[in-house]
Motif scaffolding. Structure first.
Motif, PDB file in Angstrom:
ATOM      1  N   ARG A 149       0.718  -1.494  -0.651  1.00 48.03           N
ATOM      2  CA  ARG A 149       0.202  -0.042   0.132  1.00 48.03           C
ATOM      3  C   ARG A 149       0.839   0.765  -0.374  1.00 48.03           C
ATOM      4  N   PRO A 150       0.809   2.044  -0.710  1.00 46.73           N
ATOM      5  CA  PRO A 150       1.952   3.406  -0.511  1.00 46.73           C
ATOM      6  C   PRO A 150       1.409   4.319   0.534  1.00 46.73           C
ATOM      7  N   ASP A 151       2.493   5.004   0.811  1.00 40.05           N
ATOM      8  CA  ASP A 151       2.715   4.937   1.978  1.00 40.05           C
ATOM      9  C   ASP A 151       3.675   7.045   1.594  1.00 40.05           C
ATOM     10  N   ALA A 152       3.379   7.989   1.266  1.00 48.15           N
ATOM     11  CA  ALA A 152       3.862   9.024   1.551  1.00 48.15           C
ATOM     12  C   ALA A 152       5.035   9.007   2.256  1.00 48.15           C
ATOM     13  N   SER A 153       4.957   9.278   3.640  1.00 46.96           N
ATOM     14  CA  SER A 153       5.643   9.291   5.044  1.00 46.96           C
ATOM     15  C   SER A 153       6.992   8.425   4.612  1.00 46.96           C
ATOM     16  N   LEU A 154       6.849   7.044   4.108  1.00 47.35           N
ATOM     17  CA  LEU A 154       8.463   5.753   3.709  1.00 47.35           C
ATOM     18  C   LEU A 154       9.219   6.699   3.554  1.00 47.35           C
ATOM     19  N   LEU A 155       9.143   7.609   2.368  1.00 48.11           N
ATOM     20  CA  LEU A 155      10.179   8.249   1.084  1.00 48.11           C
ATOM     21  C   LEU A 155       9.613  10.075   1.732  1.00 48.11           C
ATOM     22  N   LEU A 156       8.549  10.504   1.745  1.00 47.76           N
ATOM     23  CA  LEU A 156       8.616  12.054   2.300  1.00 47.76           C
ATOM     24  C   LEU A 156      10.082  12.318   3.271  1.00 47.76           C
ATOM     25  N   GLY A 157      11.261  13.309   2.869  1.00 49.20           N
ATOM     26  CA  GLY A 157      11.923  13.401   3.896  1.00 49.20           C
ATOM     27  C   GLY A 157      13.582  12.685   3.832  1.00 49.20           C
ATOM     28  N   VAL A 158      13.175  11.359   3.071  1.00 46.03           N
ATOM     29  CA  VAL A 158      14.220  10.693   3.207  1.00 46.03           C
ATOM     30  C   VAL A 158      15.748  11.729   2.073  1.00 46.03           C
ATOM     31  N   PRO A 159      16.882  11.279   2.946  1.00 48.90           N
ATOM     32  CA  PRO A 159      17.637  12.395   2.070  1.00 48.90           C
ATOM     33  C   PRO A 159      18.100  11.064   0.810  1.00 48.90           C
ATOM     34  N   MET A 160      18.179  12.044  -0.413  1.00 49.75           N
ATOM     35  CA  MET A 160      18.635  11.189  -1.294  1.00 49.75           C
ATOM     36  C   MET A 160      19.239  10.960  -2.312  1.00 49.75           C
ATOM     37  N   SER A 161      20.404  10.405  -2.802  1.00 46.20           N
ATOM     38  CA  SER A 161      21.819  10.811  -3.147  1.00 46.20           C
ATOM     39  C   SER A 161      23.352  10.794  -2.568  1.00 46.20           C
ATOM     40  N   ARG A 162      22.523   9.857  -1.530  1.00 44.85           N
ATOM     41  CA  ARG A 162      23.776   9.735  -0.980  1.00 44.85           C
ATOM     42  C   ARG A 162      24.369   7.894  -0.138  1.00 44.85           C
ATOM     43  N   ALA A 163      24.983   8.030  -0.309  1.00 49.97           N
ATOM     44  CA  ALA A 163      25.237   6.263   0.417  1.00 49.97           C
ATOM     45  C   ALA A 163      24.826   5.371   1.554  1.00 49.97           C
ATOM     46  N   ASP A 164      23.983   6.078   2.320  1.00 45.11           N
ATOM     47  CA  ASP A 164      23.229   5.623   3.367  1.00 45.11           C
ATOM     48  C   ASP A 164      21.646   6.007   2.740  1.00 45.11           C
ATOM     49  N   THR A 165      20.958   6.550   1.918  1.00 44.99           N
ATOM     50  CA  THR A 165      19.727   6.526   0.998  1.00 44.99           C
ATOM     51  C   THR A 165      19.147   5.356   1.710  1.00 44.99           C
TER      52      THR A 165
END
Length: 241
Positions: A149-165
């Motif tokens: 089930r889609p859940d925006a809270s799982l992705l919004l605010g996650v730092p992208m383009s990093r080695a710990d993404t």
């Protein structure tokens, strides 16, 4: 918009998040080893291989979430919707929300042309018993994300383009209490060395043929920085879209 394939209610839907392969706008970290036009040609080949794998996999609906305009490289059977949002975290969250038809969703980027229909079907099947499925990338990002089930809270605010993404996304999934299936690690194509490695791993695809035609050009160091991800492909790169 391409006509969508016949949907199968008991199967997961597949999403590809990608950029139109335009010189100077895709695979910029392949330059200067490759020219912008050559980098775009490699991006186009990677996208065609990815779309072919998605087309061959058993799925419900197939959707291309695109930055740019579709071209003759798009096979039949795909719906097309535009990427929206600012950062990659927003574009990924919107991709899941926009494609939601009440079935599980599996999203993959265009940076892993070695992906197979069998691997995508494995991801889809995992969502029959798990809340999420995660495909880690060798650079620390991720190449696939599936959600029952889609859940925006799982992705919004996650730092992208990093080695710990990838670690950050996987942490969000587990913190939400989602039983998560983890797929094999794949290498994203970001640098010339990546291109050579992926072409060697999947020598029968269009991407490998394009690398052979242009020649292997090594020597570019892998680095973490902005501009990677599933607009290109899905997780923090150099290291979805």
């Amino acid at each position: 918009m391409s006509a969508p394939a016949t949907e199968t209610a008991d199967l997961a839907d597949l999403l590809v998040i990608a950029k139109e392969p335009v010189a100077g706008r895709v695979k910029t970290r392949l330059t200067p080893a490759y020219t912008p036009a050559e980098a775009a040609a490699l991006a186009g080949a990677a996208l065609r291989d990815t779309l072919a794998a998605v087309a061959a996999a058993r799925a419900g609906r197939r959707t291309l979430v695109l930055e740019g305009a579709p071209g003759p490289w798009l096979p039949e059977g795909f719906a097309v919707c535009a990427q929206r949002g600012g950062g990659l975290d927003e574009r990924l969250a919107h991709a899941f929300a926009d494609a939601d038809a009440g079935r599980p969703l599996v999203l993959v980027g265009m940076d892993t042309p070695q992906v197979t229909a069998a691997l995508l079907e494995r991801a889809c099947a995992a969502l029959a018993t798990r809340g999420a499925v995660f495909g880690p990338a060798a650079d620390g990002g991720f190449w696939l994300l599936g959600l029952r089930r889609p859940d925006a809270s799982l992705l919004l605010g996650v730092p992208m383009s990093r080695a710990d993404t990838g670690t950050a996304v996987l942490g969000r999934l587990r913190a939400a209490g989602l039983r998560t299936a983890v797929l094999p690690v794949l290498t994203d194509v970001d640098t010339p060395a990546d291109a050579a490695a992926v072409a060697a791993a999947a020598p029968g695809g269009e991407f490998a043929a394009a690398v052979r035609a242009l020649g292997t050009r090594l020597g570019t160091r892998r680095r973490v920085g902005p501009g990677a991800g599933p607009g290109a492909g899905p997780g923090g790169r150099t290291v979805p879209a």
